[in-house]
Write an enzyme that holds these catalytic residues in place. Structure first.
Site, PDB file in Angstrom:
ATOM      1  N   GLU A  25      10.625  -3.514 -13.035  1.00  0.00           N
ATOM      2  CA  GLU A  25      10.019  -4.964 -12.084  1.00  0.00           C
ATOM      3  C   GLU A  25       8.651  -5.144 -12.449  1.00  0.00           C
ATOM      4  O   GLU A  25       7.747  -4.373 -12.634  1.00  0.00           O
ATOM      5  CB  GLU A  25      10.376  -4.775 -10.683  1.00  0.00           C
ATOM      6  CG  GLU A  25       9.629  -3.810  -9.994  1.00  0.00           C
ATOM      7  CD  GLU A  25       9.547  -3.794  -8.469  1.00  0.00           C
ATOM      8  OE1 GLU A  25       9.898  -4.893  -7.928  1.00  0.00           O
ATOM      9  OE2 GLU A  25       9.593  -2.709  -7.898  1.00  0.00           O
ATOM     10  N   GLU A  79      13.378  -7.027   0.989  1.00  0.00           N
ATOM     11  CA  GLU A  79      12.423  -6.135   0.945  1.00  0.00           C
ATOM     12  C   GLU A  79      11.098  -6.690   1.395  1.00  0.00           C
ATOM     13  O   GLU A  79      10.043  -7.040   0.637  1.00  0.00           O
ATOM     14  CB  GLU A  79      12.017  -5.643  -0.427  1.00  0.00           C
ATOM     15  CG  GLU A  79      11.263  -4.491  -1.006  1.00  0.00           C
ATOM     16  CD  GLU A  79      10.985  -4.184  -2.456  1.00  0.00           C
ATOM     17  OE1 GLU A  79      10.702  -3.206  -2.865  1.00  0.00           O
ATOM     18  OE2 GLU A  79      10.710  -5.172  -3.128  1.00  0.00           O
TER      19      GLU A  79
END
Length: 276
Positions: A152, A250
């Site tokens: 990521e 998140e």
């Protein structure tokens, strides 16, 4: 809400009002059937008792652990992954064995591998070559339990080199070229937005490589509706492009409790079985 994607709770950032091992049960009580975690220990190789306590907390809560981070050092301090740092490469490889043991016990589908910061005294090329080697090592291990390794982009001030979807695509391409197909793009809408990416353009260009999605609003990293990102619209676009995986929550709750921060998400949408 215009999409039918499934949500899960990231219990490393949600439910901060509770001790870590109580959070899977809290997620279940809030209506979630699935969770994900960052690496839950300060060390790359925890004790057997620590591993047992974590796996029992997941199993006893009755939730599925979909995603788990590999060891990434001290995220609250100077670290943001270790796999591209020569002096810490052994830590990462030792951790892969433990993470995959947990994954095998709990049916983990994806392991997030934070790349690591640039460090003094080592060339970017050397770090990148080591990263590809270690990601390949992790991907080979993950393939043994049918799991995927995620990569990521990250925002913030740390000297982390993967900032854009294009940066991640280069690394994913190199690992795949080395013979490992089970690596993919973790499309974190918060980090991408914070780094100034045009999210619709990213989705249109890289949708085929998206292996997991995480969300928080930006700026601020709070729950959807606290910032300026059209999260629902972007998730609809991701779904329309063919993604059928999970969406990890998140975000940092802006309310006194995590349950209050979930007001934007109808309870019936938190179940793994409610996606259309």
């Amino acid at each position: 809400m215009t999409h039918g994607l499934r949500y899960l709770a990231n219990c490393s950032i949600l439910f901060p009002e509770l001790p870590l091992l109580q959070r899977p049960a809290a997620a279940k009580a809030a209506g979630f059937d699935a969770v994900e975690f960052w690496w839950p220990y300060p060390a790359a190789v925890p004790t057997d008792a620590e591993v047992d306590a974590f796996t029992h907390a997941i199993a006893d809560a009755g939730v599925q652990l979909i995603g788990l981070n590999f060891f990434a050092g001290d995220l609250a301090g100077p670290d943001c992954g270790v796999l591209s740092i020569p002096e810490r490469s052994t830590e990462f490889r030792d951790n892969v064995d433990v993470a995959l043991e947990i994954g095998n016990r709990l049916g983990v589908q994806a392991f997030n591998a934070l790349y690591g910061n640039r460090v003094d005294g080592v060339s970017p090329q050397e770090q990148d070559d080591l990263a590809v080697e270690n990601l390949g090592y992790a991907a080979k291990a993950a393939a043994g339990i049918g799991a995927t390794v995620l990569i990521e982009p990250i925002s913030g001030p740390k000297p982390y080199p993967l900032r854009t979807a294009a940066d991640v695509a280069v690394v994913v391409g190199r690992v795949k070229a080395a013979g490992h197909d089970n690596v993919g793009f973790l499309c974190d809408l918060y980090h991408l937005a914070a780094n100034g990416e045009a999210l619709d353009a990213v989705i249109d260009q890289y949708a085929a490589g998206i292996a997991h999605v995480q969300i928080a609003d930006a700026p601020g990293r709070g729950e959807p509706g606290t910032g300026e990102v059209d999260i629902d619209g972007h998730l609809s676009r991701i779904e329309a492009a063919g993604y059928r995986g999970w969406v990890g929550l998140e975000y940092k709750p802006t309310t006194p409790t995590t349950d209050e921060s979930l007001a934007w998400l109808p309870r019936e949408r938190r179940s793994a079985t409610t996606a259309r």
